[in-house]
Design a protein around this motif. Structure first.
Motif, PDB file in Angstrom:
ATOM      1  N   MET A  21      -1.789 -27.751   6.930  1.00 46.40           N
ATOM      2  CA  MET A  21      -1.536 -27.239   5.584  1.00 46.40           C
ATOM      3  C   MET A  21      -0.220 -26.478   5.550  1.00 46.40           C
ATOM      4  O   MET A  21       0.158 -25.833   6.533  1.00 46.40           O
ATOM      5  N   GLU A  22       0.424 -26.558   4.415  1.00 46.42           N
ATOM      6  CA  GLU A  22       1.663 -25.818   4.210  1.00 46.42           C
ATOM      7  C   GLU A  22       1.395 -24.315   4.258  1.00 46.42           C
ATOM      8  O   GLU A  22       0.390 -23.835   3.740  1.00 46.42           O
ATOM      9  N   LEU A  23       2.304 -23.596   4.916  1.00 49.04           N
ATOM     10  CA  LEU A  23       2.215 -22.136   4.942  1.00 49.04           C
ATOM     11  C   LEU A  23       2.326 -21.603   3.523  1.00 49.04           C
ATOM     12  O   LEU A  23       3.232 -21.975   2.776  1.00 49.04           O
ATOM     13  N   SER A  24       1.377 -20.771   3.134  1.00 51.08           N
ATOM     14  CA  SER A  24       1.446 -20.146   1.808  1.00 51.08           C
ATOM     15  C   SER A  24       0.552 -18.919   1.784  1.00 51.08           C
ATOM     16  O   SER A  24      -0.438 -18.844   2.519  1.00 51.08           O
ATOM     17  N   ALA A  25       0.906 -17.994   0.929  1.00 49.75           N
ATOM     18  CA  ALA A  25       0.090 -16.792   0.761  1.00 49.75           C
ATOM     19  C   ALA A  25      -1.281 -17.166   0.207  1.00 49.75           C
ATOM     20  O   ALA A  25      -2.288 -16.516   0.527  1.00 49.75           O
ATOM     21  N   THR A  26      -1.347 -18.227  -0.606  1.00 50.99           N
ATOM     22  CA  THR A  26      -2.623 -18.662  -1.173  1.00 50.99           C
ATOM     23  C   THR A  26      -3.581 -19.115  -0.073  1.00 50.99           C
ATOM     24  O   THR A  26      -4.751 -18.733  -0.048  1.00 50.99           O
ATOM     25  N   ILE A  27      -3.087 -19.942   0.857  1.00 49.91           N
ATOM     26  CA  ILE A  27      -3.926 -20.410   1.959  1.00 49.91           C
ATOM     27  C   ILE A  27      -4.356 -19.228   2.823  1.00 49.91           C
ATOM     28  O   ILE A  27      -5.502 -19.149   3.270  1.00 49.91           O
ATOM     29  N   ASP A  28      -3.427 -18.300   3.082  1.00 52.00           N
ATOM     30  CA  ASP A  28      -3.778 -17.111   3.867  1.00 52.00           C
ATOM     31  C   ASP A  28      -4.946 -16.362   3.237  1.00 52.00           C
ATOM     32  O   ASP A  28      -5.870 -15.926   3.927  1.00 52.00           O
ATOM     33  N   LEU A  29      -4.910 -16.206   1.910  1.00 44.45           N
ATOM     34  CA  LEU A  29      -5.980 -15.487   1.222  1.00 44.45           C
ATOM     35  C   LEU A  29      -7.284 -16.283   1.232  1.00 44.45           C
ATOM     36  O   LEU A  29      -8.356 -15.725   1.454  1.00 44.45           O
TER      37      LEU A  29
END
Length: 203
Positions: free
Chosen positions: A110-118
């Motif tokens: 998955m692409e690095l993103s703040a959304t995925i982190d959350l």
């Protein structure tokens, strides 16, 4: 004999919410033709309460009620584990765990993103998944008021968008997610109808 009372719509809605609108057996994933299954037979107890019901697909309902391929003890464990897993992990996290457990070596990129982190905050915090940054992407180097974008280095573990001690922050890239040993053990208990408690999810 008095007619059998209909199960309230609110109970059915609660059951669907509990299982994420798919068969409650982990790994099944069926979303069509879901049926309310009684854990203790209705003919024996007359119990239509939420705690005595679980949502199954037609195939698994038949396997449980008619073929006896799924034991009542297992169904009770699946029902109990729904409460623990739903209370600890969101739907996206549970679906990721189910997918990663589908076959040895399965991974998700998955692409690095703040959304995925959350969205994956709890499974990452509980060390159920391992995150491996893949080659490529960009980092920012912050020196005073100057921000410079440079190719990402791969000689350090995954960094969230927070600034690392060396003043670098990954801002673009792809991460590979796989189950950790702890994640494999937890999913094994979940799929194997072994009771999970909150402590086991955190250990």
């Amino acid at each position: 004999m008095s007619p059998r009372k209909a199960i309230p719509v609110a109970v059915t809605r609660h059951l669907l919410e509990e299982c994420g609108y798919r068969c409650a057996l982990p790994g099944c994933g069926e979303t069509v033709g879901l049926e309310r299954a009684h854990i203790e037979p209705h003919a024996k107890t007359g119990d239509d309460d939420f705690d005595n019901l679980i949502m199954l697909c037609q195939k698994d309902h038949w396997r449980y009620d008619q073929l006896g391929e799924i034991t009542q003890e297992s169904i009770r464990a699946y029902k109990r584990n729904l409460a623990v897993m739903n209370g600890r992990y969101n739907d996206f996290e549970r679906r990721l765990l189910e997918h990663l457990a589908s076959a040895p070596g399965t991974h998700v990129e998955m692409e690095l993103s703040a959304t995925i982190d959350l969205m994956l905050r709890n499974v990452v915090r509980d060390e159920l998944v391992h995150i491996e940054p893949l080659p490529g992407g960009l980092e920012e180097i912050i020196q005073g008021d100057i921000v410079t974008a440079v190719p990402s280095r791969m000689d350090k573990p995954h960094q969230s968008p927070k600034l690392s001690p060396n003043g670098r922050r990954r801002v673009e890239g792809v991460d590979r997610y796989t189950l950790t040993e702890k994640g494999t053990l937890l999913v094994g208990r979940w799929f194997g109808a072994e009771l999970i408690d909150e402590g086991q999810a955190l250990e």
